[in-house]
Design an enzyme around this catalytic site. Structure first.
Site, PDB file in Angstrom:
ATOM      1  N   LYS A  65       0.851  -1.202   0.000  1.00 26.23           N
ATOM      2  CA  LYS A  65       0.000   0.000   0.000  1.00 26.23           C
ATOM      3  C   LYS A  65       0.882   1.247   0.000  1.00 26.23           C
ATOM      4  CE  LYS A  65      -3.852  -2.452   2.026  1.00 26.23           C
ATOM      5  NZ  LYS A  65      -4.559  -2.955   3.191  1.00 26.23           N
ATOM      6  N   ASP A 112     -11.425   2.384   3.318  1.00 23.15           N
ATOM      7  CA  ASP A 112     -11.845   0.979   3.197  1.00 23.15           C
ATOM      8  C   ASP A 112     -13.360   0.892   2.971  1.00 23.15           C
ATOM      9  OD1 ASP A 112      -9.858  -1.031   3.403  1.00 23.15           O
ATOM     10  OD2 ASP A 112      -9.596  -0.621   5.545  1.00 23.15           O
ATOM     11  N   GLN A 135      -5.150  -1.812   9.170  1.00 25.69           N
ATOM     12  CA  GLN A 135      -5.020  -3.136   8.570  1.00 25.69           C
ATOM     13  C   GLN A 135      -5.683  -4.187   9.468  1.00 25.69           C
ATOM     14  OE1 GLN A 135      -3.764  -3.679   5.538  1.00 25.69           O
ATOM     15  NE2 GLN A 135      -4.008  -5.887   5.652  1.00 25.69           N
TER      16      GLN A 135
HETATM   17  N1  GUN Z   1      -7.025  -7.122   5.530  1.00 23.59           N
HETATM   18  C1  GUN Z   1      -7.304  -7.883   4.441  1.00 23.59           C
HETATM   19  N2  GUN Z   1      -7.971  -7.166   3.522  1.00 23.59           N
HETATM   20  C2  GUN Z   1      -8.120  -5.925   4.024  1.00 23.59           C
HETATM   21  C3  GUN Z   1      -8.701  -4.720   3.532  1.00 23.59           C
HETATM   22  O1  GUN Z   1      -9.254  -4.641   2.437  1.00 23.59           O
HETATM   23  N3  GUN Z   1      -8.615  -3.646   4.352  1.00 23.59           N
HETATM   24  C4  GUN Z   1      -8.027  -3.703   5.571  1.00 23.59           C
HETATM   25  N4  GUN Z   1      -8.027  -2.606   6.314  1.00 23.59           N
HETATM   26  N5  GUN Z   1      -7.484  -4.795   6.062  1.00 23.59           N
HETATM   27  C5  GUN Z   1      -7.507  -5.893   5.280  1.00 23.59           C
END
Ligand code: GUN
Length: 282
Positions: A50, A117, A94
């Site tokens: 990211k 998200d 996350q």
């Molecule tokens: N962990 C796995 N997929 C995601 C996601 O799309 N967003 C977040 N914040 N954590 C994750």
């Protein structure tokens, strides 16, 4: 006839090019703050990717690495601080979080305008109502793939296997918003193959390798595989029996290289959208 393989890497790169071009014309840099709690190696890889994505398109990014034993209050206090910072336009925590932290309390603490998200109840509610809002990254990535390949949704039978809040439910809502006729299946669905065989567009978000077999797919269907599993040799694979299903589908996403590469690009797009919205209202 073999299916056309949907190339998520190509579509993802074209989305990033567009974002980069837009950012180069802006007076400010969009900024994304990512918080990770604990030391799960897979989560650290995702967070690194990211950050790299942000650098690629010209965003500011900040990664907060907190120890496993961080108290929920400390995490909430950091979110409060980032909610108030003008140069932070997107905040992502996350998942998964350590067991002592309430995931829902954390996702609800991020102000909806910075919730890139789209996990906050306000954003989930807007998606349910079909209102304009930040879109959850994986479902938005699926819609972008369909649109890039000019695959129509309107009027077609769409079947989603899986009803998670992150993928299954919002994907069903986005397909519905695009005028698809949508069915959501799950582990309690009776005669699942009879339902999935109805699908013109079949989305699998189950998390079991080899779950979708050729007898579950209508010849000519579009098959979107959201699974991220390991096969018995430890190799990354999706939910779909790719060799057999790709013989009868019209389009299919591979794993890796299908839906996966889209997710971070959609996160970047949400961060850009959040930044533009915040600038507009200030
Ligand atoms: N962990 C796995 N997929 C995601 C996601 O799309 N967003 C977040 N914040 N954590 C994750």
């Amino acid at each position: 006839m073999a299916a056309i393989i949907i190339d998520g890497k190509v579509v993802s790169a074209s989305v990033r090019e567009r974002i980069k071009a837009e950012v180069s014309e802006m007076d400010i840099k969009p900024g994304l703050a990512v918080i990770i709690v604990g030391s799960d190696p897979a989560s650290h890889v995702y967070v690194r990717n990211k950050k790299r994505g942000c650098e690629e398109v010209g965003f500011n990014s900040w990664v907060y690495e907190l120890p496993e034993e961080t108290a929920e209050d400390e995490l909430l206090a950091l979110i409060d601080k980032l909610n108030g910072e003008d140069n932070v336009h997107g905040i992502l925590v996350q998942l998964p979080l350590p067991k002592h932290i309430n995931e829902s309390a954390v996702t609800e603490r991020i102000v909806p305008e910075k919730d890139v998200d789209a996990f906050h109840a306000v954003n989930a509610g807007k998606i349910l109502k079909g209102e304009d809002t930040l879109l959850p990254c994986t479902p938005a990535g699926i819609m972008e793939l369909l649109s890039h390949y000019d695959i129509p949704v309107r009027g077609r039978r769409c079947v989603v296997i899986g009803r998670s809040n992150i993928v299954g439910k919002p994907t069903a809502l986005l397909l519905l918003a695009a005028d698809g006729t949508v069915t959501v299946c799950h582990s309690k669905t009776n005669d699942l193959p009879a339902v999935t065989r109805e699908a013109d567009i079949l989305v699998s978000a189950v998390g079991i390798a080899g779950f979708v077999t050729a007898d579950m797919v209508k010849p000519g269907a579009v098959v979107i595989d959201v699974g991220m599993n390991r096969d018995k040799d430890g190799k990354l694979c999706g939910d779909v029996d790719f060799p057999a299903v790709s013989d009868i589908a019209s389009y299919i996403t591979p794993v890796p290289g299908g839906v996966g590469p889209m997710t971070i690009s959609m996160l970047l797009r949400n961060t850009l959208t959040a930044a533009k919205n915040i600038i507009k209202t200030n």
